[in-house]
Design a protein around this motif. Structure first.
Motif, PDB file in Angstrom:
ATOM      1  N   ASP A 141      31.879  36.210  41.017  1.00  0.00           N
ATOM      2  CA  ASP A 141      32.732  35.659  42.072  1.00  0.00           C
ATOM      3  C   ASP A 141      33.293  36.816  42.876  1.00  0.00           C
ATOM      4  O   ASP A 141      33.599  37.884  42.327  1.00  0.00           O
ATOM      5  CB  ASP A 141      33.882  34.843  41.469  1.00  0.00           C
ATOM      6  CG  ASP A 141      34.486  33.869  42.475  1.00  0.00           C
ATOM      7  OD1 ASP A 141      34.129  33.949  43.662  1.00  0.00           O
ATOM      8  OD2 ASP A 141      35.321  33.046  42.062  1.00  0.00           O
ATOM      9  N   LEU A 143      36.057  38.287  43.991  1.00  0.00           N
ATOM     10  CA  LEU A 143      37.499  38.299  43.787  1.00  0.00           C
ATOM     11  C   LEU A 143      38.031  39.724  43.891  1.00  0.00           C
ATOM     12  O   LEU A 143      37.291  40.692  43.663  1.00  0.00           O
ATOM     13  CB  LEU A 143      37.828  37.736  42.391  1.00  0.00           C
ATOM     14  CG  LEU A 143      37.436  36.282  42.128  1.00  0.00           C
ATOM     15  CD1 LEU A 143      37.581  35.968  40.645  1.00  0.00           C
ATOM     16  CD2 LEU A 143      38.304  35.360  42.969  1.00  0.00           C
ATOM     17  N   GLU A 171      40.988  30.409  36.759  1.00  0.00           N
ATOM     18  CA  GLU A 171      41.748  31.484  36.128  1.00  0.00           C
ATOM     19  C   GLU A 171      41.459  31.541  34.641  1.00  0.00           C
ATOM     20  O   GLU A 171      41.399  32.621  34.032  1.00  0.00           O
ATOM     21  CB  GLU A 171      43.249  31.277  36.368  1.00  0.00           C
ATOM     22  CG  GLU A 171      44.110  32.416  35.863  1.00  0.00           C
ATOM     23  CD  GLU A 171      43.765  33.748  36.519  1.00  0.00           C
ATOM     24  OE1 GLU A 171      43.682  34.764  35.779  1.00  0.00           O
ATOM     25  OE2 GLU A 171      43.538  33.775  37.740  1.00  0.00           O
ATOM     26  N   ARG A 174      38.155  33.335  34.182  1.00  0.00           N
ATOM     27  CA  ARG A 174      38.280  34.764  34.504  1.00  0.00           C
ATOM     28  C   ARG A 174      38.887  35.540  33.349  1.00  0.00           C
ATOM     29  O   ARG A 174      38.494  36.677  33.053  1.00  0.00           O
ATOM     30  CB  ARG A 174      39.169  34.959  35.736  1.00  0.00           C
ATOM     31  CG  ARG A 174      38.626  34.390  37.022  1.00  0.00           C
ATOM     32  CD  ARG A 174      39.584  34.670  38.159  1.00  0.00           C
ATOM     33  NE  ARG A 174      39.667  33.569  39.099  1.00  0.00           N
ATOM     34  CZ  ARG A 174      40.542  33.482  40.081  1.00  0.00           C
ATOM     35  NH1 ARG A 174      41.433  34.455  40.244  1.00  0.00           N
ATOM     36  NH2 ARG A 174      40.544  32.448  40.900  1.00  0.00           N
ATOM     37  N   SER A 182      31.022  40.945  41.830  1.00  0.00           N
ATOM     38  CA  SER A 182      30.969  40.462  43.210  1.00  0.00           C
ATOM     39  C   SER A 182      29.597  40.743  43.795  1.00  0.00           C
ATOM     40  O   SER A 182      28.901  41.675  43.372  1.00  0.00           O
ATOM     41  CB  SER A 182      32.041  41.149  44.065  1.00  0.00           C
ATOM     42  OG  SER A 182      31.820  42.556  44.108  1.00  0.00           O
TER      43      SER A 182
END
Length: 225
Positions: A141, A143, A171, A174, A182
């Motif tokens: 992702d 982020l 969350e 994660r 990424s």
């Protein structure tokens, strides 16, 4: 009438698959008599033409790669079908749906019949499943603080985890991932969809663990490590 000479008409379009088997039927328990008689129009490679579905799955099980893919599904993400289809194409060990059991199969193009797909009611169940097998969770992702996929050494055995369209990785997920990676982007959009991200990540795994290995075997003399 087809008015555009560059566009094939409906009757000129290439027919998918093959028709009934011509000549004496081949022998082998992996062949499906109904397909031999009627033809095979399924979305399978030529190697598996006329094979029974169970035989195809069994053969794929001998060559699947040791990486898994997990997708969060809290609101019926329409990208999951595409993820399953891509996982099948790249020889993924299994796809794991986390959250809702039901998902839109249309994008899978029937490949879910040949791809192992497991369901986990929540993140905890996925974490427990992976821990029992010693598989790290690797989130994907874009982020803040994420490590570039292009430079990260992907483990050979791992679970690549993707969030749902829009919110991305939750969350909770994660917090249990060994790393969050990424994918490099250069345009104006904030992110690409989960189906595209999964395809890129799976191809990165293939490049790292299939093509690099084949190259090493080619350039390394026997007996030299």
């Amino acid at each position: 009438m087809n008015e555009n000479p560059d566009t094939p008409g409906e009757d000129e379009a290439r027919e998918v698959g093959v028709g009934p088997w011509e000549g004496p039927w081949p022998r082998g328990g992996h062949y499906d008599p109904a397909l031999l008689a009627d033809g095979d129009r399924r979305n399978v490679v030529d190697r598996y033409r006329y094979w029974r579905r169970e035989a195809i799955v069994a053969d794929l099980d001998t060559v699947r790669h040791p990486f898994h893919v997990a997708v969060e599904n809290w609101s019926h993400d329409f990208n999951i079908g595409s993820v399953v289809r891509t996982a099948n194409a790249f020889g993924c060990a299994a796809v794991h749906i986390v959250g809702r059991r039901r998902w839109n199969r249309r994008g899978a193009m029937v490949t879910d019949r040949y791809q192992h797909v497991h369901h986990h009611p929540g993140t905890g169940a996925l974490v427990a499943w992976a821990a029992e097998r010693g598989l790290p969770l690797i989130g994907v992702d874009n982020l803040p603080g994420a490590v570039p996929l292009e430079t990260y050494p992907l483990p050979r055995e791992a679970v690549l985890v993707f969030g749902q369209e829009g919110p991305g990785l939750s969350e909770e997920v994660r917090s249990v991932c060994r790393a969050v990676l990424s994918i490099a982007q250069f345009g104006s959009t904030r992110s690409i969809n989960a189906g595209a991200a999964a395809a890129i990540a799976m191809h990165a795994w293939v490049r790292a663990h299939v093509f690099d290995q084949e190259l090493q075997e080619t350039v390394t003399p026997p007996g030299v490590s």
